[in-house]
Design a protein around this motif. Sequence first.
Motif, PDB file in Angstrom:
ATOM      1  N   GLU A   3       1.126  -1.443   0.215  1.00  0.00           N
ATOM      2  CA  GLU A   3       0.146   0.112  -0.117  1.00  0.00           C
ATOM      3  C   GLU A   3       0.776   1.266  -0.200  1.00  0.00           C
ATOM      4  OE1 GLU A   3      -0.215  -2.441   2.229  1.00  0.00           O
ATOM      5  OE2 GLU A   3      -2.330  -3.326   1.315  1.00  0.00           O
ATOM      6  N   ARG A   4       0.446   1.575  -1.128  1.00  0.00           N
ATOM      7  CA  ARG A   4       1.276   3.198  -1.208  1.00  0.00           C
ATOM      8  C   ARG A   4      -0.143   4.271  -0.551  1.00  0.00           C
ATOM      9  NH1 ARG A   4       6.311   0.958  -2.983  1.00  0.00           N
ATOM     10  NH2 ARG A   4       5.884  -0.311  -1.607  1.00  0.00           N
ATOM     11  N   ARG A   5       0.623   5.975   0.437  1.00  0.00           N
ATOM     12  CA  ARG A   5      -0.279   7.078   0.612  1.00  0.00           C
ATOM     13  C   ARG A   5      -0.499   7.319  -1.258  1.00  0.00           C
ATOM     14  NH1 ARG A   5       2.254  10.481   5.092  1.00  0.00           N
ATOM     15  NH2 ARG A   5      -0.134  11.351   4.304  1.00  0.00           N
ATOM     16  N   ILE A   6      -2.167   7.969  -0.915  1.00  0.00           N
ATOM     17  CA  ILE A   6      -2.556   9.432  -2.004  1.00  0.00           C
ATOM     18  C   ILE A   6      -1.848  10.796  -1.461  1.00  0.00           C
ATOM     19  CG2 ILE A   6      -4.280   9.530  -3.542  1.00  0.00           C
ATOM     20  CD1 ILE A   6      -6.202   7.641  -2.092  1.00  0.00           C
ATOM     21  N   ASP A   7      -1.203  11.465  -2.815  1.00  0.00           N
ATOM     22  CA  ASP A   7      -0.697  12.499  -1.892  1.00  0.00           C
ATOM     23  C   ASP A   7      -1.619  14.043  -2.211  1.00  0.00           C
ATOM     24  OD1 ASP A   7       0.388  14.729  -2.054  1.00  0.00           O
ATOM     25  OD2 ASP A   7       1.139  15.199  -5.190  1.00  0.00           O
ATOM     26  N   GLU A   8      -2.427  14.166  -1.378  1.00  0.00           N
ATOM     27  CA  GLU A   8      -3.540  15.274  -1.130  1.00  0.00           C
ATOM     28  C   GLU A   8      -3.130  16.100  -0.767  1.00  0.00           C
ATOM     29  OE1 GLU A   8      -4.975  12.681   2.483  1.00  0.00           O
ATOM     30  OE2 GLU A   8      -6.762  11.520   1.856  1.00  0.00           O
ATOM     31  N   ARG A   9      -1.825  17.219  -1.186  1.00  0.00           N
ATOM     32  CA  ARG A   9      -1.628  18.458  -1.135  1.00  0.00           C
ATOM     33  C   ARG A   9      -2.431  18.713  -2.329  1.00  0.00           C
ATOM     34  NH1 ARG A   9       4.459  18.522  -3.231  1.00  0.00           N
ATOM     35  NH2 ARG A   9       3.648  16.422  -4.646  1.00  0.00           N
ATOM     36  N   ALA A  10      -2.979  20.065  -2.177  1.00  0.00           N
ATOM     37  CA  ALA A  10      -3.414  21.015  -3.490  1.00  0.00           C
ATOM     38  C   ALA A  10      -2.095  22.115  -3.898  1.00  0.00           C
ATOM     39  CB  ALA A  10      -3.881  22.127  -2.232  1.00  0.00           C
ATOM     40  N   LEU A  11      -2.190  21.824  -5.290  1.00  0.00           N
ATOM     41  CA  LEU A  11      -0.504  21.990  -5.828  1.00  0.00           C
ATOM     42  C   LEU A  11      -1.928  23.168  -6.801  1.00  0.00           C
ATOM     43  CD1 LEU A  11       1.213  18.781  -6.313  1.00  0.00           C
ATOM     44  CD2 LEU A  11       1.630  20.613  -4.223  1.00  0.00           C
ATOM     45  N   ALA A  12      -0.610  24.090  -6.783  1.00  0.00           N
ATOM     46  CA  ALA A  12      -1.402  24.919  -8.013  1.00  0.00           C
ATOM     47  C   ALA A  12      -1.116  23.739  -9.581  1.00  0.00           C
ATOM     48  CB  ALA A  12      -0.235  26.243  -8.283  1.00  0.00           C
TER      49      ALA A  12
END
Length: 382
Positions: free
Chosen positions: A38-47
Amino acid sequence: MEAPATTLGAGVVKRAARLADGRELIYYDDPGTTLPAERRIDERALAPRPETATMRRDVLTGDWISMAAARQNRAFLPPAELDPLAPQSPANPSEVPSLYDVAVFENRSPSFGPALDLATGDAPAAADPPLGPDDLDTPGLGRSRTSVGRCEVVCFSPERTGSFGTQSVTRARTVIEAWADRTAALAALPGIRQVFPFENRGEQIGVTLHHPHGQIYAYPYVTPRTRLLLQAIEREGADLFERIVAFEEQGPRVVLEADHWIAYVPFAARWPVEVHLAPRRHAPDFTALTDPERDELATVYLRLLQGVDRLYDTPTPYIAAWHQAPVDVARDSARLHLQLTSPRRAADKLKYLAGSESAMGAWIGDIPPEQAAARLREAVGA
């Protein structure tokens, strides 16, 4: 979330993912890794991703120069706790969501691209792409094209400091498998003509992150250095690399020999520290290496890099450039090889490219190649 997995050579497992802005992220797990699937989802708010850069043709040389203004915003020697290549933590919203062995992702501030991703269509299509080699070679003032291509970051380790040479043999083998896999994938993208893996090491070279990492550039043209190489092959013969290996093998500049690889200081070395590492058998790029050649390279390359670091009491800055044949020409004559160069000419002195080298391309060597080879040979064997 469990990322889709593919098993590659040497038991390396490839897991594909995406970053929050759509950029491709690939994990390469060591054989026998202790990491979960399992790998974490990237949940950042990116431009949004930057617009693709534009390249302009230098009419005096025929070279294409990419104007990549977005690179002005890239990270510059951040503190260790904000390392953008370390696994994400609550205090560090870095580029890689999960703990990893080796990770590869599209650069957020690329010199080339983003290009259209055929699998997802996430990135915009180029507005004015090159229309092939004839288009790029057409004369005329004021010519420009979109900088089609891809720039990727290759993280050798989740550790915050180090380089390729500080990795284990197992980890080095994983990176080599990643280089081969990415070479194949990038060469298949529309408009790509050459794929270039490399590592910059040391602030004297211009490194802006201390994290152990390299990069891969996928160019929309055959690079100026490689065009000179192709001219040399045309002038000297298609067996040029075979003859170079035979010539250096019999001379005083050999640094390291193995069953499948040979390292030597070239006859006309430019830099104070310059060593080439080449396969004995012809291979145009990493994809053409056999498993035994890749296995041996992991050991040989580490020995070479560690020897370079034994030349002085402090780590030596270098550029480790893996030259590969273009995607569509000279596949039977241009051979994969490493050119490792360093400007370090003494413990506390650097070679600067001043008037003759920078302005005229006319090099003056500071150290006889035979002398440099003897020092390297002793350091590698230490």
